[in-house]
Scaffold this motif. Structure first.
Motif, PDB file in Angstrom:
ATOM      1  N   GLN A 184       0.792  -1.212   0.000  1.00 33.99           N
ATOM      2  CA  GLN A 184       0.000   0.000   0.000  1.00 33.99           C
ATOM      3  C   GLN A 184       0.830   1.271   0.000  1.00 33.99           C
ATOM      4  OE1 GLN A 184      -3.431  -0.312   2.933  1.00 33.99           O
ATOM      5  NE2 GLN A 184      -4.176   0.675   1.081  1.00 33.99           N
TER       6      GLN A 184
ATOM      7  N   ASN B 139       2.010   3.014  -2.320  1.00 34.68           N
ATOM      8  CA  ASN B 139       1.582   3.952  -3.347  1.00 34.68           C
ATOM      9  C   ASN B 139       0.061   4.008  -3.463  1.00 34.68           C
ATOM     10  OD1 ASN B 139       4.233   4.647  -4.193  1.00 34.68           O
ATOM     11  ND2 ASN B 139       4.369   2.686  -5.278  1.00 34.68           N
TER      12      ASN B 139
ATOM     13  N   ARG C 158      -1.938   1.686  -3.974  1.00 32.47           N
ATOM     14  CA  ARG C 158      -2.458   0.538  -4.726  1.00 32.47           C
ATOM     15  C   ARG C 158      -2.051  -0.751  -4.026  1.00 32.47           C
ATOM     16  NH1 ARG C 158      -4.361   1.063 -10.590  1.00 32.47           N
ATOM     17  NH2 ARG C 158      -4.790   3.285 -10.702  1.00 32.47           N
TER      18      ARG C 158
ATOM     19  N   SER D 286      -1.151  -4.517  -4.625  1.00 28.10           N
ATOM     20  CA  SER D 286      -0.634  -5.288  -5.748  1.00 28.10           C
ATOM     21  C   SER D 286      -1.065  -6.745  -5.683  1.00 28.10           C
ATOM     22  CB  SER D 286       0.896  -5.210  -5.777  1.00 28.10           C
ATOM     23  OG  SER D 286       1.439  -5.710  -4.572  1.00 28.10           O
TER      24      SER D 286
ATOM     25  N   TRP E  82      -6.110  -2.921   4.928  1.00 27.21           N
ATOM     26  CA  TRP E  82      -5.804  -2.007   3.831  1.00 27.21           C
ATOM     27  C   TRP E  82      -6.600  -0.731   4.067  1.00 27.21           C
ATOM     28  CZ3 TRP E  82      -6.962  -6.416  -0.155  1.00 27.21           C
ATOM     29  CH2 TRP E  82      -5.871  -7.308  -0.171  1.00 27.21           C
TER      30      TRP E  82
ATOM     31  N   SER F 193      -4.589  -4.721  -9.883  1.00 29.52           N
ATOM     32  CA  SER F 193      -4.335  -4.052  -8.603  1.00 29.52           C
ATOM     33  C   SER F 193      -5.676  -3.710  -7.959  1.00 29.52           C
ATOM     34  CB  SER F 193      -3.511  -2.768  -8.784  1.00 29.52           C
ATOM     35  OG  SER F 193      -4.225  -1.831  -9.583  1.00 29.52           O
ATOM     36  N   ALA F 194      -5.610  -3.267  -6.713  1.00 26.42           N
ATOM     37  CA  ALA F 194      -6.816  -2.912  -5.967  1.00 26.42           C
ATOM     38  C   ALA F 194      -6.514  -1.712  -5.089  1.00 26.42           C
ATOM     39  CB  ALA F 194      -7.288  -4.092  -5.124  1.00 26.42           C
ATOM     40  N   ALA F 195      -7.559  -1.117  -4.528  1.00 24.37           N
ATOM     41  CA  ALA F 195      -7.382  -0.006  -3.591  1.00 24.37           C
ATOM     42  C   ALA F 195      -8.673   0.198  -2.810  1.00 24.37           C
ATOM     43  CB  ALA F 195      -7.011   1.281  -4.326  1.00 24.37           C
TER      44      ALA F 195
ATOM     45  N   TRP G  65      -8.855  -2.904 -10.247  1.00 26.69           N
ATOM     46  CA  TRP G  65      -8.570  -2.314 -11.547  1.00 26.69           C
ATOM     47  C   TRP G  65      -7.911  -3.324 -12.474  1.00 26.69           C
ATOM     48  CZ3 TRP G  65      -6.852   1.613  -7.727  1.00 26.69           C
ATOM     49  CH2 TRP G  65      -7.689   2.731  -7.679  1.00 26.69           C
TER      50      TRP G  65
ATOM     51  N   SER H  11      -6.592   0.524 -16.128  1.00 25.55           N
ATOM     52  CA  SER H  11      -7.181   1.325 -15.044  1.00 25.55           C
ATOM     53  C   SER H  11      -8.700   1.351 -15.106  1.00 25.55           C
ATOM     54  CB  SER H  11      -6.621   2.755 -15.051  1.00 25.55           C
ATOM     55  OG  SER H  11      -5.236   2.751 -14.767  1.00 25.55           O
TER      56      SER H  11
END
Length: 443
Positions: free
Chosen positions: A25, A27, A29, A31, A44, A124-126, A136, A140
């Motif tokens: 986390q 950045n 994002r 992974s 997260w 990736s996720a967020a 994503w 993106s």
């Protein structure tokens, strides 16, 4: 003493031991290959730290809910959960696999929930500052988001399309789907229903927006207002009155376990905001205004459980109570309904009240009714006639007398309510032997 940074081997070992969920986390994002476990005590978090996603202990330290919550609110209010009330045991894990799937596995390693992605695999996720968990793809593009899988809560910037449903919790602490639903129907009407949990059968609606016949979206905008935006350009506002800024306040709208849809705010600075209560959510508006009176159906128990009655308390929330000589099925859940603490009047010729004097009496409760449990109606009748009709009828559990009308009720009693607008009185049949017992709450 030398630090790990001074020794490449120690630094590498620290990276190996440091939870991958935190490294991933840096950045914003998350992974591929990142994971969270009930045992690592990490989550997260969104860039601002407002929201977190991970495992939250529920009721028991060994039981967990995979959820999103307000991380800076003391009670960590949950706004979304995977699998609703299906809790997992210590040792369970959620992982963003190298294949691009977000998967929840139990403590036996069995996959029990997967985010159903579209538009290709996730890369990736967020967890965003809006409270939305997103996956994503390499372009993106969003392949999955929690905003499309709402449970009981919506948040600012969230948009609901027609056909979307919010389901209440079963109780305040049980996150399983409850008996209330908010349905944004395909005809454009926003409707609140009670449901049969075994079959998902919808009982009668107890509130609606009255917007049927128009295509629209339900929008919770970034300013904190909720409204229906119709394709013909008109707007149907749900949020009433002025609203406090989303800059200084958290906002959410939740279909609560008691069946009321409420919009809440919470000061981001907590107790430093002297104009708002510290440590609690404030209700901005809600529908319906009195759920005790709003629900009226031939089926189901109503706002409270069978044989209980509902009233609005000093906090403007429904509370459920048992009549005299009845007690809660579950003392830890007052919405569970009530059961009689006595043997009902016998219908046998030589039963109680036949040869040994009166064994039952009628206790009065003003402005109380169970309107959907009738099996007989008399008019015109006076109160003496109404009392006598119930006393000699072994099936009569309660009589309602109002004006010149008398209704006899059978068990189980449903849709019970106390309200000054009800009028009349309920005459509740209880044993004489318990007449000196302590009364419970009586209005």
């Amino acid at each position: 003493m030398a630090s790990a940074l001074d020794n490449p081997l120690l630094f590498l070992l620290a990276l190996i031991l440091f939870p991958l969920s935190v490294i991933a986390q840096t950045n914003g994002r998350i992974s591929l290959g990142s994971s969270l476990s009930t045992s690592d005590n990490f989550s997260w978090v969104s860039p601002s730290g407002y929201f977190a996603f991970g495992f939250k202990p529920v009721a028991d330290k060994n039981l967990f809910l995979l959820a999103i919550w307000f991380d800076k609110v003391p009670e960590k209010t949950i706004v979304w959960s995977a699998q609703r009330g299906n809790l997992v045991l210590y040792g369970s894990k959620v992982e963003l696999k190298s294949s691009g799937q977000l998967v929840l596995s139990n403590n036996q390693g069995q996959e029990i929930w997967t985010a159903q992605v579209t538009n290709g695999s996730a890369t990736s996720a967020a967890i965003l500052d809006t409270g939305n968990l997103v996956l994503w793809n390499s372009n993106s593009g969003i392949t999955w988001q929690s905003f499309d899988q709402s449970t009981d809560t919506i948040l600012p910037s969230q948009i609901l399309d027609m056909g979307t449903t919010l389901s209440s919790r079963e109780t305040e602490t049980n996150y399983s789907s409850g008996k209330f639903e908010l349905r944004f129907q395909t005809d454009g009407n926003l409707v609140l229903y009670t449901t049969n949990l075994l079959t998902n059968y919808l009982y009668n609606a107890y509130w609606s927006s009255g917007t049927a016949g128009t295509d629209s979206q339900m929008i919770f905008n970034q300013s904190g207002y909720i409204y229906l935006r119709q394709t013909n350009g008109s707007v149907h506002n749900l949020t009433s009155g002025a609203i406090v800024s989303t800059t200084n306040f958290y906002h959410r709208a939740t279909l609560d376990f008691d069946g009321v849809f409420r919009q809440y705010t919470y000061p981001k600075n907590g107790s430093s905001n002297r104009n708002w209560p510290a440590g609690s959510w404030s209700v901005v508006w809600s529908v319906p205004s009195d759920i005790c009176m709003a629900i009226r159906d031939d089926f189901g128990s109503g706002a409270c459980g069978f044989n209980s009655y509902c009233m609005i308390d000093e906090t403007q929330r429904p509370s459920c109570h048992c009549p005299l000589d009845y007690s809660y099925f579950d003392p830890n859940n007052t919405f569970s309904g009530c059961k009689p603490d006595f043997v009902s009047q016998s219908c046998e010729p030589d039963g109680p009240g036949k040869d040994h004097g009166p064994q039952f009496q009628l206790i009065e409760m003003a402005n109380t009714d169970w309107p959907m449990s009738d099996f007989e109606h008399y008019n015109p009748f006076n109160e003496d006639q109404c009392r006598e009709a119930c006393m000699v009828d072994c099936f009569c559990a309660v009589a309602i007398f109002r004006g010149t009308d008398c209704w006899k009720k059978k068990l189980p009693l449903s849709n019970g309510r106390f309200n000054s607008g009800v009028g009349g009185k309920a005459l509740i049949k209880v044993p004489v032997v318990n007449s000196s017992s302590q009364f419970p709450f009586l209005p």
